[in-house]
Design a protein around this motif. Sequence first.
Motif, PDB file in Angstrom:
ATOM      1  N   TYR A  41     -11.631  16.878   2.867  1.00 10.30           N
ATOM      2  CA  TYR A  41     -11.902  15.714   2.217  1.00 10.30           C
ATOM      3  C   TYR A  41     -10.722  14.788   2.011  1.00 10.30           C
ATOM      4  O   TYR A  41      -9.866  15.470   1.416  1.00 10.30           O
ATOM      5  N   GLN A  42     -10.510  13.641   2.439  1.00 10.39           N
ATOM      6  CA  GLN A  42      -9.329  12.785   2.085  1.00 10.39           C
ATOM      7  C   GLN A  42     -10.094  11.825   0.988  1.00 10.39           C
ATOM      8  O   GLN A  42     -11.209  11.617   0.555  1.00 10.39           O
ATOM      9  N   ILE A  43      -8.823  11.590  -0.081  1.00  2.00           N
ATOM     10  CA  ILE A  43      -9.206  10.883  -0.986  1.00  2.00           C
ATOM     11  C   ILE A  43      -8.614   9.329  -0.966  1.00  2.00           C
ATOM     12  O   ILE A  43      -7.502   9.328  -0.615  1.00  2.00           O
ATOM     13  N   GLY A  44      -9.331   8.601  -1.584  1.00  2.00           N
ATOM     14  CA  GLY A  44      -8.794   7.084  -1.433  1.00  2.00           C
ATOM     15  C   GLY A  44      -9.116   6.331  -3.010  1.00  2.00           C
ATOM     16  O   GLY A  44      -9.733   7.096  -3.848  1.00  2.00           O
ATOM     17  N   VAL A  45      -8.588   5.344  -3.114  1.00  2.00           N
ATOM     18  CA  VAL A  45      -9.220   4.529  -4.009  1.00  2.00           C
ATOM     19  C   VAL A  45      -9.845   3.326  -3.809  1.00  2.00           C
ATOM     20  O   VAL A  45      -9.660   2.952  -2.519  1.00  2.00           O
ATOM     21  N   GLN A  46     -10.310   2.276  -4.730  1.00  2.00           N
ATOM     22  CA  GLN A  46     -11.207   1.275  -4.402  1.00  2.00           C
ATOM     23  C   GLN A  46     -10.450   0.095  -4.250  1.00  2.00           C
ATOM     24  O   GLN A  46     -11.177  -0.987  -4.116  1.00  2.00           O
ATOM     25  N   ASN A  47      -9.195  -0.114  -4.693  1.00  2.00           N
ATOM     26  CA  ASN A  47      -8.465  -1.474  -4.651  1.00  2.00           C
ATOM     27  C   ASN A  47      -7.163  -1.240  -4.693  1.00  2.00           C
ATOM     28  O   ASN A  47      -6.707  -0.157  -5.195  1.00  2.00           O
ATOM     29  N   CYS A  48      -6.292  -2.233  -4.599  1.00  2.00           N
ATOM     30  CA  CYS A  48      -4.656  -2.104  -4.717  1.00  2.00           C
ATOM     31  C   CYS A  48      -4.445  -3.426  -4.853  1.00  2.00           C
ATOM     32  O   CYS A  48      -5.037  -4.325  -4.389  1.00  2.00           O
ATOM     33  N   TRP A  49      -3.323  -3.953  -5.668  1.00  2.00           N
ATOM     34  CA  TRP A  49      -2.765  -5.022  -5.735  1.00  2.00           C
ATOM     35  C   TRP A  49      -2.064  -5.622  -4.419  1.00  2.00           C
ATOM     36  O   TRP A  49      -1.652  -4.796  -3.462  1.00  2.00           O
ATOM     37  N   THR A  50      -1.604  -6.824  -4.629  1.00  2.00           N
ATOM     38  CA  THR A  50      -1.026  -7.624  -3.465  1.00  2.00           C
ATOM     39  C   THR A  50       0.454  -7.201  -3.114  1.00  2.00           C
ATOM     40  O   THR A  50       0.898  -7.369  -2.067  1.00  2.00           O
ATOM     41  N   GLY A  51       1.074  -6.666  -4.024  1.00  2.00           N
ATOM     42  CA  GLY A  51       2.354  -6.308  -3.897  1.00  2.00           C
ATOM     43  C   GLY A  51       2.952  -5.250  -4.898  1.00  2.00           C
ATOM     44  O   GLY A  51       2.265  -4.551  -5.313  1.00  2.00           O
ATOM     45  N   LYS A  52       4.163  -5.120  -4.953  1.00  2.00           N
ATOM     46  CA  LYS A  52       4.886  -4.058  -5.932  1.00  2.00           C
ATOM     47  C   LYS A  52       4.826  -4.649  -7.554  1.00  2.00           C
ATOM     48  O   LYS A  52       5.343  -5.519  -7.723  1.00  2.00           O
ATOM     49  N   GLY A  53       4.205  -3.432  -8.336  1.00  2.00           N
ATOM     50  CA  GLY A  53       4.260  -3.579  -9.788  1.00  2.00           C
ATOM     51  C   GLY A  53       4.293  -5.156 -10.193  1.00  2.00           C
ATOM     52  O   GLY A  53       3.555  -6.204  -9.714  1.00  2.00           O
ATOM     53  N   ALA A 101       0.265  -0.250  -4.398  1.00  2.00           N
ATOM     54  CA  ALA A 101       0.544   0.709  -3.078  1.00  2.00           C
ATOM     55  C   ALA A 101       1.322   1.978  -3.701  1.00  2.00           C
ATOM     56  O   ALA A 101       0.999   2.944  -3.178  1.00  2.00           O
ATOM     57  N   GLU A 102       2.600   1.575  -4.132  1.00  2.00           N
ATOM     58  CA  GLU A 102       3.366   2.458  -4.370  1.00  2.00           C
ATOM     59  C   GLU A 102       3.046   3.332  -5.514  1.00  2.00           C
ATOM     60  O   GLU A 102       3.154   4.596  -5.353  1.00  2.00           O
ATOM     61  N   MET A 103       2.185   2.885  -6.496  1.00  3.05           N
ATOM     62  CA  MET A 103       1.506   4.004  -7.462  1.00  3.05           C
ATOM     63  C   MET A 103       0.380   4.689  -6.958  1.00  3.05           C
ATOM     64  O   MET A 103       0.368   5.887  -7.132  1.00  3.05           O
ATOM     65  N   ILE A 104      -0.304   4.183  -6.102  1.00  2.78           N
ATOM     66  CA  ILE A 104      -1.163   5.095  -5.256  1.00  2.78           C
ATOM     67  C   ILE A 104      -0.686   6.237  -4.452  1.00  2.78           C
ATOM     68  O   ILE A 104      -1.121   7.247  -4.354  1.00  2.78           O
ATOM     69  N   LYS A 105       0.433   5.873  -3.778  1.00  3.03           N
ATOM     70  CA  LYS A 105       1.152   6.906  -2.959  1.00  3.03           C
ATOM     71  C   LYS A 105       1.654   7.799  -3.820  1.00  3.03           C
ATOM     72  O   LYS A 105       1.742   9.048  -3.609  1.00  3.03           O
ATOM     73  N   ASP A 106       2.195   7.490  -5.119  1.00  2.00           N
ATOM     74  CA  ASP A 106       2.713   8.411  -5.993  1.00  2.00           C
ATOM     75  C   ASP A 106       1.946   9.439  -6.543  1.00  2.00           C
ATOM     76  O   ASP A 106       2.221  10.583  -6.939  1.00  2.00           O
ATOM     77  N   LEU A 107       0.400   9.123  -6.481  1.00  2.00           N
ATOM     78  CA  LEU A 107      -0.523  10.188  -6.819  1.00  2.00           C
ATOM     79  C   LEU A 107      -0.957  10.825  -5.583  1.00  2.00           C
ATOM     80  O   LEU A 107      -1.821  11.777  -5.856  1.00  2.00           O
ATOM     81  N   GLY A 108      -0.159  10.635  -4.617  1.00  2.00           N
ATOM     82  CA  GLY A 108      -0.652  11.522  -3.325  1.00  2.00           C
ATOM     83  C   GLY A 108      -1.846  11.036  -2.626  1.00  2.00           C
ATOM     84  O   GLY A 108      -2.588  11.640  -2.024  1.00  2.00           O
ATOM     85  N   ILE A 109      -2.087  10.028  -2.769  1.00  2.00           N
ATOM     86  CA  ILE A 109      -3.517   9.241  -2.413  1.00  2.00           C
ATOM     87  C   ILE A 109      -2.989   8.609  -1.003  1.00  2.00           C
ATOM     88  O   ILE A 109      -2.146   7.828  -1.072  1.00  2.00           O
ATOM     89  N   ASP A 110      -3.791   8.720  -0.050  1.00  2.00           N
ATOM     90  CA  ASP A 110      -3.522   7.975   1.213  1.00  2.00           C
ATOM     91  C   ASP A 110      -4.269   6.888   1.687  1.00  2.00           C
ATOM     92  O   ASP A 110      -3.971   6.271   2.603  1.00  2.00           O
TER      93      ASP A 110
END
Length: 105
Positions: A27-39, A48-57
Amino acid sequence: SDANVDVMIAPSSLHATMTRSLLPDVYQIGVQNCWTGKGGAFTGESSAEMIKDLGIDWVIIGHSERRHLPILKESDETIAQKVAYALEKGLKVMPCIGELLEERE
């Protein structure tokens, strides 16, 4: 198991890593939203960087409630900016059409 099918589960961002730890790797894991840019000073938003840091693809972008709730009113341009940035940072994106229930029916 069908090698041509991906199964992705998208809990709230707060539960993404717990969900990952509880489910088999098939099973792959995702999140329900992300921001428009970096921090930056965007309290409560996940980049997107925070999401990737969690190992979420994966990330889902363009939910109808984010497009249509008066307090949010995310435009097509905002959604496009989110999608472009997420892809640039290596996330897989599941775009939502964002239609209202009346439009879908």
